[in-house]
Design a protein around this motif. Structure first.
Motif, PDB file in Angstrom:
ATOM      1  N   LEU A   1       0.827  -1.207   0.000  1.00 20.48           N
ATOM      2  CA  LEU A   1       0.000   0.000   0.000  1.00 20.48           C
ATOM      3  C   LEU A   1       0.864   1.261   0.000  1.00 20.48           C
ATOM      4  CD1 LEU A   1      -2.747  -1.074   2.557  1.00 20.48           C
ATOM      5  CD2 LEU A   1      -3.043  -0.743   0.102  1.00 20.48           C
ATOM      6  N   ALA A   2       1.950   1.219   0.749  1.00 20.88           N
ATOM      7  CA  ALA A   2       2.836   2.380   0.811  1.00 20.88           C
ATOM      8  C   ALA A   2       3.408   2.697  -0.567  1.00 20.88           C
ATOM      9  CB  ALA A   2       3.960   2.128   1.815  1.00 20.88           C
ATOM     10  N   ARG A   3       3.807   1.655  -1.296  1.00 18.29           N
ATOM     11  CA  ARG A   3       4.333   1.880  -2.647  1.00 18.29           C
ATOM     12  C   ARG A   3       3.234   2.326  -3.600  1.00 18.29           C
ATOM     13  NH1 ARG A   3       7.223  -2.605  -1.143  1.00 18.29           N
ATOM     14  NH2 ARG A   3       5.825  -4.037  -2.218  1.00 18.29           N
ATOM     15  N   MET A   4       2.050   1.729  -3.475  1.00 19.13           N
ATOM     16  CA  MET A   4       0.951   2.077  -4.377  1.00 19.13           C
ATOM     17  C   MET A   4       0.534   3.535  -4.227  1.00 19.13           C
ATOM     18  SD  MET A   4      -1.666  -1.198  -4.355  1.00 19.13           S
ATOM     19  CE  MET A   4      -3.075  -0.131  -4.445  1.00 19.13           C
ATOM     20  N   TYR A   5       0.458   4.006  -3.001  1.00 21.46           N
ATOM     21  CA  TYR A   5      -0.045   5.350  -2.744  1.00 21.46           C
ATOM     22  C   TYR A   5       1.062   6.357  -2.454  1.00 21.46           C
ATOM     23  CZ  TYR A   5      -4.626   3.177  -2.550  1.00 21.46           C
ATOM     24  OH  TYR A   5      -5.767   2.490  -2.869  1.00 21.46           O
ATOM     25  N   ASP A   6       2.316   5.910  -2.494  1.00 21.09           N
ATOM     26  CA  ASP A   6       3.471   6.779  -2.242  1.00 21.09           C
ATOM     27  C   ASP A   6       3.360   7.466  -0.872  1.00 21.09           C
ATOM     28  OD1 ASP A   6       5.931   7.897  -2.858  1.00 21.09           O
ATOM     29  OD2 ASP A   6       5.031   9.676  -3.759  1.00 21.09           O
ATOM     30  N   ILE A   7       3.126   6.637   0.132  1.00 20.92           N
ATOM     31  CA  ILE A   7       2.994   7.100   1.516  1.00 20.92           C
ATOM     32  C   ILE A   7       3.929   6.263   2.379  1.00 20.92           C
ATOM     33  CG2 ILE A   7       1.388   7.349   3.466  1.00 20.92           C
ATOM     34  CD1 ILE A   7      -0.866   7.421   1.409  1.00 20.92           C
ATOM     35  N   HIS A   8       4.474   6.847   3.404  1.00 21.09           N
ATOM     36  CA  HIS A   8       5.364   6.114   4.297  1.00 21.09           C
ATOM     37  C   HIS A   8       4.569   5.019   5.021  1.00 21.09           C
ATOM     38  CE1 HIS A   8       8.252   5.266   7.479  1.00 21.09           C
ATOM     39  NE2 HIS A   8       9.148   5.818   6.655  1.00 21.09           N
ATOM     40  N   PRO A   9       5.128   3.806   5.133  1.00 25.84           N
ATOM     41  CA  PRO A   9       4.410   2.702   5.784  1.00 25.84           C
ATOM     42  C   PRO A   9       3.981   3.004   7.220  1.00 25.84           C
ATOM     43  CG  PRO A   9       6.364   1.879   4.686  1.00 25.84           C
ATOM     44  CD  PRO A   9       6.407   3.369   4.587  1.00 25.84           C
ATOM     45  N   GLU A  10       4.793   3.731   7.941  1.00 24.72           N
ATOM     46  CA  GLU A  10       4.446   4.033   9.329  1.00 24.72           C
ATOM     47  C   GLU A  10       3.220   4.937   9.409  1.00 24.72           C
ATOM     48  OE1 GLU A  10       4.332   3.280  13.075  1.00 24.72           O
ATOM     49  OE2 GLU A  10       5.789   2.330  11.749  1.00 24.72           O
ATOM     50  N   THR A  11       3.054   5.799   8.428  1.00 26.85           N
ATOM     51  CA  THR A  11       1.861   6.641   8.374  1.00 26.85           C
ATOM     52  C   THR A  11       0.618   5.778   8.215  1.00 26.85           C
ATOM     53  OG1 THR A  11       3.148   8.410   7.355  1.00 26.85           O
ATOM     54  CG2 THR A  11       0.762   8.557   7.150  1.00 26.85           C
ATOM     55  N   ILE A  12       0.699   4.785   7.340  1.00 22.87           N
ATOM     56  CA  ILE A  12      -0.437   3.883   7.133  1.00 22.87           C
ATOM     57  C   ILE A  12      -0.719   3.094   8.404  1.00 22.87           C
ATOM     58  CG2 ILE A  12      -1.277   1.895   5.822  1.00 22.87           C
ATOM     59  CD1 ILE A  12       0.317   2.981   3.435  1.00 22.87           C
ATOM     60  N   ARG A  13       0.323   2.622   9.066  1.00 18.33           N
ATOM     61  CA  ARG A  13       0.125   1.884  10.326  1.00 18.33           C
ATOM     62  C   ARG A  13      -0.557   2.768  11.376  1.00 18.33           C
ATOM     63  NH1 ARG A  13       5.492   0.246   9.016  1.00 18.33           N
ATOM     64  NH2 ARG A  13       5.438  -1.868   8.154  1.00 18.33           N
TER      65      ARG A  13
ATOM     66  N   LEU B   1      -6.753  -8.845  -4.587  1.00 21.10           N
ATOM     67  CA  LEU B   1      -5.797  -9.586  -5.404  1.00 21.10           C
ATOM     68  C   LEU B   1      -6.052  -9.329  -6.885  1.00 21.10           C
ATOM     69  CD1 LEU B   1      -5.569 -13.011  -3.538  1.00 21.10           C
ATOM     70  CD2 LEU B   1      -3.874 -11.186  -3.613  1.00 21.10           C
ATOM     71  N   GLN B   2      -7.311  -9.320  -7.280  1.00 18.79           N
ATOM     72  CA  GLN B   2      -7.638  -9.032  -8.673  1.00 18.79           C
ATOM     73  C   GLN B   2      -7.211  -7.616  -9.048  1.00 18.79           C
ATOM     74  OE1 GLN B   2     -11.823  -9.789  -8.908  1.00 18.79           O
ATOM     75  NE2 GLN B   2     -11.569 -12.014  -9.008  1.00 18.79           N
ATOM     76  N   GLU B   3      -7.465  -6.675  -8.156  1.00 14.31           N
ATOM     77  CA  GLU B   3      -7.082  -5.294  -8.423  1.00 14.31           C
ATOM     78  C   GLU B   3      -5.564  -5.151  -8.498  1.00 14.31           C
ATOM     79  OE1 GLU B   3      -7.319  -1.262  -9.211  1.00 14.31           O
ATOM     80  OE2 GLU B   3      -8.842  -2.818  -9.325  1.00 14.31           O
ATOM     81  N   LEU B   4      -4.845  -5.829  -7.621  1.00 18.08           N
ATOM     82  CA  LEU B   4      -3.387  -5.768  -7.650  1.00 18.08           C
ATOM     83  C   LEU B   4      -2.834  -6.413  -8.911  1.00 18.08           C
ATOM     84  CD1 LEU B   4      -2.456  -6.487  -3.931  1.00 18.08           C
ATOM     85  CD2 LEU B   4      -2.226  -4.340  -5.166  1.00 18.08           C
ATOM     86  N   GLN B   5      -3.431  -7.515  -9.353  1.00 19.96           N
ATOM     87  CA  GLN B   5      -2.997  -8.148 -10.594  1.00 19.96           C
ATOM     88  C   GLN B   5      -3.241  -7.223 -11.782  1.00 19.96           C
ATOM     89  OE1 GLN B   5      -5.206 -11.800 -10.520  1.00 19.96           O
ATOM     90  NE2 GLN B   5      -3.647 -12.903  -9.348  1.00 19.96           N
ATOM     91  N   ARG B   6      -4.395  -6.580 -11.794  1.00 24.42           N
ATOM     92  CA  ARG B   6      -4.692  -5.643 -12.874  1.00 24.42           C
ATOM     93  C   ARG B   6      -3.697  -4.486 -12.862  1.00 24.42           C
ATOM     94  NH1 ARG B   6      -6.656  -0.955 -13.962  1.00 24.42           N
ATOM     95  NH2 ARG B   6      -7.002  -0.403 -11.805  1.00 24.42           N
ATOM     96  N   LEU B   7      -3.418  -3.973 -11.674  1.00 23.54           N
ATOM     97  CA  LEU B   7      -2.465  -2.883 -11.540  1.00 23.54           C
ATOM     98  C   LEU B   7      -1.076  -3.309 -11.995  1.00 23.54           C
ATOM     99  CD1 LEU B   7      -1.913  -0.005 -10.534  1.00 23.54           C
ATOM    100  CD2 LEU B   7      -1.482  -0.969  -8.285  1.00 23.54           C
ATOM    101  N   GLN B   8      -0.692  -4.531 -11.661  1.00 20.06           N
ATOM    102  CA  GLN B   8       0.611  -5.041 -12.064  1.00 20.06           C
ATOM    103  C   GLN B   8       0.708  -5.135 -13.591  1.00 20.06           C
ATOM    104  OE1 GLN B   8       1.432  -8.877 -10.345  1.00 20.06           O
ATOM    105  NE2 GLN B   8       3.471  -8.223  -9.736  1.00 20.06           N
ATOM    106  N   LYS B   9      -0.356  -5.590 -14.246  1.00 16.96           N
ATOM    107  CA  LYS B   9      -0.364  -5.667 -15.708  1.00 16.96           C
ATOM    108  C   LYS B   9      -0.261  -4.284 -16.328  1.00 16.96           C
ATOM    109  CE  LYS B   9      -3.025  -9.932 -16.014  1.00 16.96           C
ATOM    110  NZ  LYS B   9      -4.321 -10.541 -16.350  1.00 16.96           N
ATOM    111  N   VAL B  10      -0.985  -3.332 -15.751  1.00 18.09           N
ATOM    112  CA  VAL B  10      -0.926  -1.964 -16.262  1.00 18.09           C
ATOM    113  C   VAL B  10       0.487  -1.407 -16.106  1.00 18.09           C
ATOM    114  CG1 VAL B  10      -1.745   0.396 -15.834  1.00 18.09           C
ATOM    115  CG2 VAL B  10      -3.372  -1.489 -15.939  1.00 18.09           C
ATOM    116  N   GLU B  11       1.107  -1.651 -14.957  1.00 21.47           N
ATOM    117  CA  GLU B  11       2.472  -1.172 -14.737  1.00 21.47           C
ATOM    118  C   GLU B  11       3.453  -1.810 -15.715  1.00 21.47           C
ATOM    119  OE1 GLU B  11       3.203  -1.951 -10.607  1.00 21.47           O
ATOM    120  OE2 GLU B  11       2.268  -0.079  -9.975  1.00 21.47           O
ATOM    121  N   GLU B  12       3.287  -3.096 -16.011  1.00 20.70           N
ATOM    122  CA  GLU B  12       4.160  -3.771 -16.969  1.00 20.70           C
ATOM    123  C   GLU B  12       4.010  -3.162 -18.359  1.00 20.70           C
ATOM    124  OE1 GLU B  12       3.170  -7.918 -16.762  1.00 20.70           O
ATOM    125  OE2 GLU B  12       4.053  -8.152 -14.759  1.00 20.70           O
TER     126      GLU B  12
END
Length: 106
Positions: free
Chosen positions: A26-38, A60-71
């Motif tokens: 989530l931190a990488r997806m939204y460009d937010i520090h992990p501790e902020t999310i915690r 999982l489906q959304e992450l797979q779709r996002l991964q394909k888009v990023e590729e």
């Protein structure tokens, strides 16, 4: 980083985390520090009803779709970079008075 997110966006991220998506992802997806999310999870986990937390398979489906888009994006960037390089080489050749390729034509 230094992103400002409104309350709705924060709750969405917290719900995703509670659904089982790792905080690092989530931190990488939204460009937010992990501790902020915690910290947001600690603040809001009791106020979110169980029914509002999405199922893990949806994520999982959304992450797979996002991964394909990023590729596809990475591939498009690579192709674009190659084309820009080719154009630059051709422009340099046009600037030369006596390019080497004209000598071979005679």
């Amino acid at each position: 980083m230094g992103k400002r997110l409104n309350q709705e966006e924060r709750l969405k991220i917290v719900k995703e985390a509670l659904a089982g998506v790792k905080v690092g992802v989530l931190a990488r997806m939204y460009d937010i520090h992990p501790e902020t999310i915690r910290e947001w999870i600690r603040e809001h986990r009791d106020s979110i009803p169980q029914e509002e937390i999405p199922k893990a398979d949806e994520h999982l489906q959304e992450l797979q779709r996002l991964q394909k888009v990023e590729e596809r994006y990475e591939k498009a960037c690579k192709v674009l970079g190659e084309k820009e390089l080719e154009i630059e080489i051709l422009r340099e050749l046009l600037k030369k008075k006596n390019p080497a390729y004209l000598k071979n034509l005679k």
